[in-house]
Motif scaffolding. Structure first.
Motif, mmCIF file in Angstrom:
data_model
loop_
_atom_site.group_PDB
_atom_site.id
_atom_site.type_symbol
_atom_site.label_atom_id
_atom_site.label_comp_id
_atom_site.label_asym_id
_atom_site.label_seq_id
_atom_site.Cartn_x
_atom_site.Cartn_y
_atom_site.Cartn_z
ATOM 1 N N HIS A 83 18.488 -16.711 17.088
ATOM 2 C CA HIS A 83 19.334 -15.697 17.700
ATOM 3 C C HIS A 83 20.810 -16.012 17.457
ATOM 4 C CE1 HIS A 83 21.595 -14.048 21.228
ATOM 5 N NE2 HIS A 83 20.849 -12.981 20.969
ATOM 6 N N HIS A 84 21.180 -17.291 17.663
ATOM 7 C CA HIS A 84 22.581 -17.682 17.472
ATOM 8 C C HIS A 84 22.695 -19.165 17.143
ATOM 9 C CE1 HIS A 84 22.050 -18.673 21.801
ATOM 10 N NE2 HIS A 84 22.908 -19.653 21.537
ATOM 11 N N VAL A 85 23.876 -19.524 16.656
ATOM 12 C CA VAL A 85 24.220 -20.912 16.357
ATOM 13 C C VAL A 85 25.369 -21.285 17.294
ATOM 14 C CG1 VAL A 85 25.001 -22.507 14.571
ATOM 15 C CG2 VAL A 85 23.558 -20.568 13.950
ATOM 16 N N GLY A 86 25.184 -22.387 18.043
ATOM 17 C CA GLY A 86 26.181 -22.789 19.034
ATOM 18 C C GLY A 86 27.100 -23.885 18.520
ATOM 19 N N TYR A 87 28.412 -23.707 18.778
ATOM 20 C CA TYR A 87 29.442 -24.659 18.359
ATOM 21 C C TYR A 87 30.311 -25.043 19.546
ATOM 22 C CZ TYR A 87 28.566 -23.644 13.450
ATOM 23 O OH TYR A 87 27.983 -23.531 12.217
ATOM 24 N N TRP A 88 30.661 -26.332 19.609
ATOM 25 C CA TRP A 88 31.676 -26.783 20.561
ATOM 26 C C TRP A 88 33.029 -26.253 20.099
ATOM 27 C CZ3 TRP A 88 29.453 -28.126 24.680
ATOM 28 C CH2 TRP A 88 28.374 -28.993 24.730
ATOM 29 N N SER A 89 33.876 -25.927 21.072
ATOM 30 C CA SER A 89 35.216 -25.439 20.773
ATOM 31 C C SER A 89 36.213 -26.108 21.705
ATOM 32 C CB SER A 89 35.271 -23.917 20.972
ATOM 33 O OG SER A 89 36.595 -23.441 20.873
ATOM 34 N N ASP A 90 37.333 -26.537 21.132
ATOM 35 C CA ASP A 90 38.413 -27.087 21.952
ATOM 36 C C ASP A 90 39.284 -25.980 22.544
ATOM 37 O OD1 ASP A 90 37.811 -29.863 21.609
ATOM 38 O OD2 ASP A 90 38.557 -29.682 19.559
ATOM 39 N N ASP A 91 39.205 -24.784 21.966
ATOM 40 C CA ASP A 91 39.981 -23.637 22.435
ATOM 41 C C ASP A 91 39.207 -22.379 22.044
ATOM 42 O OD1 ASP A 91 41.798 -21.532 22.837
ATOM 43 O OD2 ASP A 91 43.514 -22.762 22.253
ATOM 44 N N VAL A 92 38.374 -21.898 22.961
ATOM 45 C CA VAL A 92 37.503 -20.766 22.657
ATOM 46 C C VAL A 92 38.322 -19.544 22.246
ATOM 47 C CG1 VAL A 92 35.819 -19.139 23.626
ATOM 48 C CG2 VAL A 92 35.593 -21.593 24.087
ATOM 49 N N ALA A 93 39.401 -19.243 22.955
ATOM 50 C CA ALA A 93 40.199 -18.057 22.624
ATOM 51 C C ALA A 93 40.786 -18.163 21.218
ATOM 52 C CB ALA A 93 41.302 -17.859 23.658
ATOM 53 N N ALA A 94 41.338 -19.322 20.865
ATOM 54 C CA ALA A 94 41.933 -19.495 19.542
ATOM 55 C C ALA A 94 40.872 -19.463 18.445
ATOM 56 C CB ALA A 94 42.720 -20.804 19.474
ATOM 57 N N ASP A 95 39.735 -20.126 18.681
ATOM 58 C CA ASP A 95 38.675 -20.108 17.672
ATOM 59 C C ASP A 95 38.094 -18.702 17.507
ATOM 60 O OD1 ASP A 95 38.968 -22.792 17.062
ATOM 61 O OD2 ASP A 95 37.357 -23.447 18.406
#
Length: 151
Positions: A83-95
């Motif tokens: 369904h999806h691929v999950g990634y860690w983000s240090d800044d969700v809005a910027a990414d």
């Protein structure tokens, strides 16, 4: 974002218990306790609160098995599959903004109040990506290591 920030594959399923058993029997997966509840989200159609529940594998590579939420983006992929691929983000809005510049479209997001921010964006190829704020990592790692409780 970097490839090494990828930490799980999410599968939305019709039969939650049968899917957990299938991966356990076929591949030796062990599962954490089911977690979830009411999640406030911003969708293209406006604000909503959805009851979302899942179980993560304790076994690597990490899988997230999610109960289907009819009429939402949390529906099983036709014919089964990721369904999806999950990634860690240090800044969700910027990414998320960077992915949007690359042609990804936001399908759902949650801001930080009441929980770690996350966003789901669909790429031009159809790939659905989940960005999860890295602030959630210690809680999820504790949940994964103990196999139960809350994240």
């Amino acid at each position: 974002m970097r490839a090494e920030d990828q930490f799980h594959l999410g599968l939305v399923v019709e039969d939650f218990e049968a899917t957990l058993a299938e991966f356990s029997d076929a591949f030796g997966y062990e599962w954490c306790a089911e977690i979830g509840g009411a999640v406030p989200l911003t969708l293209p159609s406006g604000n909503a609160v959805l009851d979302i529940s899942c179980a993560y594998s304790r076994t690597l590579p990490r899988l997230e098995i999610i109960r289907r939420v009819p009429g939402t983006l949390w529906e099983p992929v036709a014919g089964g599959g990721v369904h999806h691929v999950g990634y860690w983000s240090d800044d969700v809005a910027a990414d998320a903004a960077e992915l949007a510049r690359q042609g990804f479209v936001t399908e759902a997001r949650r801001v930080g109040s009441g929980g770690a921010p996350f966003a789901f964006l669909r790429g031009p190829s159809g790939l659905l990506v989940e960005l999860v704020d890295r602030v959630a990592r210690p809680g999820l790692e504790k949940y994964w290591s103990h196999g139960g409780g809350t994240a």
